[in-house]
Design an enzyme around this catalytic site. Structure first.
Site, short mmCIF file in Angstrom:
data_model
loop_
_atom_site.label_atom_id
_atom_site.label_comp_id
_atom_site.label_asym_id
_atom_site.label_seq_id
_atom_site.Cartn_x
_atom_site.Cartn_y
_atom_site.Cartn_z
N CYS A 129 42.45 37.96 44.15
CA CYS A 129 42.07 37.17 42.92
C CYS A 129 41.41 35.84 43.26
CB CYS A 129 43.44 37.03 42.36
SG CYS A 129 44.13 38.66 41.57
N GLU B 101 33.96 39.12 38.08
CA GLU B 101 34.93 39.44 39.39
C GLU B 101 34.76 40.92 39.91
OE1 GLU B 101 39.34 38.76 40.53
OE2 GLU B 101 39.06 39.80 38.86
N LYS C 207 57.22 47.19 37.87
CA LYS C 207 56.45 48.27 38.12
C LYS C 207 55.25 47.97 39.20
CE LYS C 207 52.67 49.56 36.19
NZ LYS C 207 52.14 50.22 37.31
N GLU D 92 49.19 35.86 35.91
CA GLU D 92 48.28 35.40 37.25
C GLU D 92 46.98 36.27 37.10
OE1 GLU D 92 46.15 35.83 40.30
OE2 GLU D 92 47.93 36.39 41.26
#
Length: 477
Positions: A291, A388, A183, A257
């Site tokens: 990331c 983040e 996806k 991850e």
């Protein structure tokens, strides 16, 4: 003011061969999905690029069944040397269509064409070439005498590197004999669907790769589906925790991850001009949508003033604007939602007492853009030092001793990456061994290689992608 004035150098959007509509790819064919279609938007202009068909639960069932048939009858039993031929063919087709894919990626994602062309697409082809080389060597990879593929891999990828993350997921899965149900992200599905065309061009057996566009509910259905043997997810820590809870107690294998809040540590003996370039690349590459971005800069106190002066001058030269312009350094934020999150967190930084400096670069009148921003006088307790941001925002902290640098670097629930800048090899080795991070760069940042495993610790996830180690995630050993 920039040192030089650059004439516009736009890449032609016609190269992308953009179509008005795209459809899911199931069992080797493009099909009409049963879900509500979504519209994908160019974040640099706000214009609708295309309508994309999405899948219903019945479509997902069909995709998983097709993947299972292919695994049991064609792809799984196929000798590794034969699988390698398909992966090599896909890699060459990716190279042949790289300019088209780079322009399409920039239109759909908002990243500068220079990055799509020179970083993303090169990495995509490299991953397929690299893993094609492993396909017939798995018996000699240290996994035992007869390692076997797991089965059907459900893969869910993010919007920051749409095609590159697809390559990170699909290449090792196919090399090891698994089949795939993938996806793409809701906001960036187009290059994944063109990759499906490449699978057709390569005459990949039906059912080996299935591409299922849709929103988060489609990803959740993939995670829950009893016919899926392995889940590989790249995305937010919050969603990763949900997936881990859903997979717990089942036989599904899992690789995560997730987010990061990487520390980029600059010692007083570092080559400062080189370090500044590394800091800029570490946080402003891909608008900070990375990331492993070096979003926390830790500077030794004795050099902080000199480094900050150099950093502000360098950031002030970055060109923000049309992502299709080859001169552009900073492109568009991927979505209005992400832009709102960045603004909210930067406002919290000012409210908590950090000193904000924003590049005086001209801002486009439309689209989702955010100027490069640097916060100084940041304390470890501030939100901008803990959360983040996933945008072009850098938080600067100081330290006096190597032990203090390590303590501040490790003062995070994340553990994906870190950087060290010093001329002393002994200091690099001593500090790197104490950092809780999956990847530690020395005198560089954001460098990737298909042969090098990548992954994190703590709330940055578990498992590795890339290299010999990454193959193990797709094997029963």
């Amino acid at each position: 003011m920039a040192l030089f004035d650059y004439a516009p150098a736009p890449e032609s959007r016609d190269i992308a061969n953009l179509r008005p509509s795209y459809r899911p790819f199931i069992d080797g064919e493009f099909v009409d999905g049963g879900g509500d279609p979504l519209k994908t938007v160019n974040p640099a202009t706000g214009e609708v690029l295309a309508e994309v068909g999405t899948v219903a639960p019945s479509d997902l069932d069909n995709a998983v069944k097709a993947a299972r048939r292919a695994f049991e009858k064609t792809w799984g039993p196929m000798p590794g040397a034969e699988r390698a031929k398909y992966l090599f063919r896909i890699a060459r087709l990716l190279q042949e269509r790289s300019r088209e894919l780079a322009v399409l990626e920039t239109l759909d994602n908002g990243k500068p064409i220079r990055e799509s062309r020179d970083a993303d697409l090169r990495g995509v082809a490299a991953h397929f070439f690299y893993h094609a080389g492993w396909a017939d060597k798995l018996d000699y990879a240290g996994f035992g005498p007869d390692p076997k593929p797991i089965g059907v891999a459900g893969q869910i990828i993010p919007w920051n590197f749409p095609l590159l993350m697809l390559a990170w997921k699909i290449a090792p899965a196919l090399a090891t004999g698994n089949t795939v149900v993938l996806k793409p992200a809701e906001t960036t599905p187009l290059t994944a669907l063109v990759f499906a065309e490449i699978c057709q061009q390569a005459e990949l057996p039906h059912g080996v790769v299935n591409i299922l566009p849709g929103a988060g509910d489609v990803g959740a259905q993939i995670v829950r589906h009893p016919g899926v043997d392995k889940i590989a997810f790249t995305g937010s820590t919050e969603v990763g925790k949900l997936i881990q809870r859903q997979v717990a107690g089942t036989s599904k294998r899992l690789t995560l991850e997730l987010g990061g809040k990487a520390a980029n540590i600059v010692f007083d003996d570092a080559p400062l001009d080189q370090a500044v370039e590394g800091v800029v690349n570490g946080i402003f590459f891909n608008q900070g949508h990375v990331c492993c971005a070096g979003s926390r800069l830790l500077v030794q106190e004795s050099i902080v003033d000199e480094l900050m002066d150099k950093l502000r001058r360098r950031v002030g030269t970055l060109r923000l604007g049309d992502p299709l312009d080859k001169n552009t350094d900073i492109g568009a934020i991927n979505s209005a939602e992400q832009l709102a999150k960045i603004r909210e967190l930067t406002e919290s930084g000012e409210a908590e007492g950090a000193v904000r400096w924003t590049s005086p670069c001209p801002m486009p009148e439309r689209g989702f853009f955010f100027a490069p921003t640097v916060f100084s006088d940041v304390q470890p307790s501030m939100r901008i030092a803990r959360e983040e941001i996933f945008g072009p925002v850098l938080s600067v902290l100081t330290f006096r001793t190597p032990d203090e640098a390590v303590a501040k670097a490790n003062n995070t629930p994340y553990g994906l990456s870190a950087g060290i800048w010093t001329e002393k090899g002994s200091r690099i080795l001593a500090v790197a061994g104490k950092l809780r991070a999956g990847v530690v760069w020395a005198n560089t940042f954001n460098r990737f290689d298909p042969a090098a495993p990548f992954g994190g610790y703590q709330e940055s996830g578990f498992g590795r992608e890339g290299g010999r180690t990454g193959l193990e995630a797709y094997l029963n050993v």
